[in-house]
Motif scaffolding. Structure first.
Motif, short mmCIF file in Angstrom:
data_model
loop_
_atom_site.label_atom_id
_atom_site.label_comp_id
_atom_site.label_asym_id
_atom_site.label_seq_id
_atom_site.Cartn_x
_atom_site.Cartn_y
_atom_site.Cartn_z
N UNK A 116 0.83 -1.20 0.00
CA UNK A 116 0.00 0.00 0.00
C UNK A 116 0.87 1.25 0.00
N UNK A 117 1.96 1.18 0.76
CA UNK A 117 2.86 2.33 0.79
C UNK A 117 3.41 2.61 -0.60
N UNK A 118 3.91 1.56 -1.25
CA UNK A 118 4.47 1.73 -2.60
C UNK A 118 3.41 2.24 -3.56
N UNK A 119 2.19 1.75 -3.39
CA UNK A 119 1.08 2.15 -4.25
C UNK A 119 0.80 3.65 -4.11
N UNK A 120 0.77 4.12 -2.89
CA UNK A 120 0.50 5.55 -2.67
C UNK A 120 1.69 6.39 -3.12
N UNK A 121 2.89 5.87 -2.91
CA UNK A 121 4.09 6.61 -3.25
C UNK A 121 4.17 6.85 -4.76
N UNK A 122 3.69 5.88 -5.54
CA UNK A 122 3.79 6.02 -7.01
C UNK A 122 2.58 6.71 -7.61
N UNK A 123 1.53 6.93 -6.82
CA UNK A 123 0.30 7.49 -7.39
C UNK A 123 0.55 8.90 -7.93
N UNK A 124 0.01 9.14 -9.10
CA UNK A 124 0.25 10.45 -9.72
C UNK A 124 -1.06 11.08 -10.19
N UNK A 125 -1.90 10.30 -10.87
CA UNK A 125 -3.03 10.85 -11.60
C UNK A 125 -4.01 11.58 -10.69
N UNK A 126 -4.31 11.01 -9.52
CA UNK A 126 -5.27 11.63 -8.63
C UNK A 126 -4.85 13.03 -8.24
N UNK A 127 -3.59 13.11 -7.78
CA UNK A 127 -3.10 14.41 -7.36
C UNK A 127 -3.03 15.38 -8.53
N UNK A 128 -2.64 14.86 -9.71
CA UNK A 128 -2.54 15.72 -10.88
C UNK A 128 -3.89 16.33 -11.23
N UNK A 129 -4.96 15.56 -11.03
CA UNK A 129 -6.29 16.06 -11.37
C UNK A 129 -6.83 17.01 -10.30
N UNK A 130 -6.33 16.88 -9.08
CA UNK A 130 -6.84 17.71 -7.99
C UNK A 130 -6.05 19.01 -7.82
N UNK A 131 -4.74 18.89 -8.05
CA UNK A 131 -3.87 20.02 -7.75
C UNK A 131 -3.17 20.44 -9.04
N UNK A 132 -3.15 21.74 -9.29
CA UNK A 132 -2.38 22.19 -10.43
C UNK A 132 -1.39 23.25 -9.98
N UNK A 169 1.40 23.13 -8.57
CA UNK A 169 1.97 23.02 -7.24
C UNK A 169 2.55 21.62 -7.10
N UNK A 170 3.87 21.54 -6.92
CA UNK A 170 4.48 20.22 -6.84
C UNK A 170 4.60 19.78 -5.39
N UNK A 171 3.52 19.19 -4.84
CA UNK A 171 3.68 18.78 -3.45
C UNK A 171 4.10 17.33 -3.31
N UNK A 172 3.95 16.52 -4.36
CA UNK A 172 4.45 15.14 -4.26
C UNK A 172 5.44 14.86 -5.38
#
Lengths: 315, 302
Positions: free
Chosen positions: B229-245, B247-250
């Motif tokens: 689960x940790x690795x899964x969250x660490x690699x996640x990109x699309x969700x944050x990309x669609x929510x945040x523009x 701003x590079x927080x991850x």
């Protein structure tokens, strides 16, 4: 007796509460998505116009969505084709002739699980630049090459489970001793026996391709997901409607997979979490294929009954 | 076989071992297409990332990219990604494990269980753009839950909530919990009813069963799933990309930013160095996962 009855009751209450709460958490955002697609944001009035806009061909701002959808379907087809052609012969061949490299094949197939897509895309960018300039073009459908890599872990596991359930060696040696060629062995003996595994490997591949966003976005290619992403800026309601449709499609795909599994599994399991063989995950359990394996050698045996004289070295 | 008459009698015996060994020696050729393909589209890109992290625009050795990764700002991004992943993996693991246990107590073939696991496998993959939309529809400015809160409880969900880290935690849980159910349920199914009965016949109760038998047995599998689960969250990109523009927080978003910013000198190997950093983190996690898996399979394996 009394103790176990009490436990059963407690477990029922626990089940109801936990599963109920989790279900609410999982379904509420989906309900919100649905409501969003039919609710006019300013007045709060409800109508189905976003769903009709979706099928109505005249909306030019929905163009990215349509292009992306078509691209994604083509990409899914190519990805499944390459994946099957690449994996099945290799896995069968390695099982029969070079078992010592099986671990390497497995390692490479599972490797994409550990390399985030966003990392892969950094290295893929130069590779794709080369392909676009010297080999093919920038068409989105060539994303298939990269997507095959993404689906490798899931497809490998599904196919591996299918191949493990049948005796590949005996089946192919029998067929070979009746004079079948390698191609015949693969096409008429192995493939029919791992139908379910092939279906689940392909379903998972389709699901992954339709959901992929990272690589398509960073390589600037138009797919379903990037289309939805773009259309969200022009028409969020349609984007919501499409999201729901894709989700429902995913559920149908996986429920179909589940039915396929049940079709392959004739015996019903005894109740309660007591089964020994369910260590495979939901994604990778093409059930037992043993019953279809029994009918395996028949077509091969009748394939070339007269070619015994051409019998070749089996070892 | 028809050539027997012209050949010396011992020829077949001589020929056979030779043919066998030649067959063995060249058998690996059959796997060349596979290795060639994965070489081009998996190993070569990975190699390019690793090499690129240590090179400047002209291809000379350079530590500029690596140095940038160790800058205050980038370390902060890595840290944010790490604790976001830790928190969501922890919540996902605990809630998912409870749900898995609840599912495991229901009969194996039951409708409830089949529907629930099917839903979970879809939602575990549902991450990304569409998930972001769902949460905007839920707790965005005009979301269903936002309006409910406003009308009934007269509380306002803060406007920037979804593009803040706590907002991301909530959204990530949406795919972490179903993923946990999928990966942890098989381990719970591996528990034998007889072990519980044995515990009871020796006078043990529920407490001893969980602390002495099921707990220790499930622990490696639980922590293994947590790492996944940790690795899964660490690699996640699309969700944050669609929510945040903007701003590079991850980390994945920082990589996107660096890729798009390629004409900025000095940033050449930044994307590769960031990617290398991700590989290192995820590799450590996955090695730990593999070690735990080895332990798990000893008891709960097929």
């Amino acid at each position: 007796m009394k103790r176990s009855e009490k436990r059963a009751r407690n477990q029922r209450i626990f089940r109801l509460i936990v599963l109920g709460l989790v279900l609410i958490f999982m379904l509420y955002p989906l309900y919100a998505l649905f409501e969003f697609s039919i609710r006019f944001p300013l007045t709060g009035a409800y109508d189905w116009s976003s769903w009709t806009r979706l099928v109505d061909g005249s909306q030019s701002r929905l163009e990215p969505l349509r292009n992306g959808f078509v691209n994604s379907l083509v990409i899914a087809l190519i990805t499944v084709a390459i994946m099957l052609v690449l994996l099945i012969p290799t896995m069968v061949w390695v099982r029969l002739r070079v078992p010592r490299i099986k671990r390497w094949v497995e390692f490479i197939c599972l490797l994409p699980l550990t390399i985030p897509a966003v990392v892969l895309v950094v290295g893929l960018a130069p590779v794709y630049r080369f392909i676009a300039i010297y080999v093919l073009d920038t068409n989105a459908i060539w994303l298939s090459f990269a997507y095959v890599i993404l689906v490798l872990p899931f497809s490998y596991r599904a196919l591996d489970a299918g191949l493990s359930a049948i005796d590949v060696k005996t089946l192919s040696e029998t067929a070979r001793s009746f004079g079948a060629s390698w191609f015949t062995v693969l096409w008429r003996v192995i493939l029919p026996n791992i139908r379910t595994a092939i279906a689940s490997a392909s379903f998972i591949a389709v699901a992954v391709v339709l959901g992929e966003f990272t690589i398509a976005r960073l390589l600037n290619r138009e797919t379903l997901q990037t289309g939805v992403f773009l259309v969200n800026q022009a028409d969020p309601q349609v984007a919501a409607a499409v999201s729901l449709l894709v989700l429902i499609f995913g559920v149908v795909l996986l429920v179909g997979l589940g039915l396929l599994d049940r079709g392959g599994r004739r015996t019903s399991r005894p109740a309660v979490g007591d089964s020994a063989s369910s260590t495979t995950t939901q994604l990778t359990n093409p059930a037992s294929l043993t019953d279809s394996a029994l009918t395996g050698p028949a077509p091969a045996a009748s394939a070339k009954p007269s070619s015994l004289a051409q019998q070749k070295d089996l070892s | 076989m028809t050539a027997l008459s012209d050949a010396p009698a011992h020829a077949p015996q001589q020929d056979d071992p030779a043919r066998v060994s030649r067959g063995r020696r060249f058998a690996w050729l059959g796997s060349v297409p596979f290795f060639l393909y994965t070489g081009i589209f998996l190993l070569l890109p990975t190699l390019l990332v690793v090499i690129g992290a240590f090179r400047d625009r002209n291809g000379n050795f350079s530590l500029a990219g690596i140095n940038l990764v160790f800058s205050q700002q980038t370390l902060q991004i890595f840290w944010t990604t790490t604790y976001l992943s830790l928190i969501t993996a922890a919540i996902g693991a605990v809630v998912g494990a409870l749900a898995s246990y609840a599912l495991a107590t229901s009969p194996e073939g039951s409708v409830l269980r089949r529907v629930y696991t099917a839903l979970c496998s879809v939602l575990a993959q549902f991450g990304g753009v569409m998930l972001a939309f769902a949460f905007i529809a839920l707790i965005g400015r005009n979301g269903t839950l936002s309006r409910l809160m406003r009308d009934v409880f007269e509380t306002q969900i803060p406007g920037g909530f979804l593009s803040s880290v706590p907002g991301l935690v909530l959204v990530y849980c949406y795919f972490q919990i179903p993923l946990m159910v999928i990966v942890f349920l098989p381990a719970l199914d591996g528990l034998r009813q007889q072990w519980r009965e044995a515990n009871e016949s020796f006078g043990g109760g529920t407490w001893t069963y969980w602390t002495k038998i099921a707990g220790p047995l499930l622990a490696p599998s639980f922590f293994g799933s947590f790492l996944l689960l940790f690795a899964n969250a660490f690699s996640a990109y699309a969700t944050a990309a669609a929510l945040i523009s903007q701003q590079n927080i991850i980390v994945p978003m920082a990589i996107e930013g660096a890729l798009r910013n390629e004409n900025n000198p000095g940033m050449d190997s930044y994307a590769q160095a960031l990617a290398l950093g991700m590989i290192v983190v995820v590799a450590i996690v996955m090695i730990a996962y593999a070690l735990l898996q080895k332990r798990t399979s000893r008891w709960l394996g097929a």
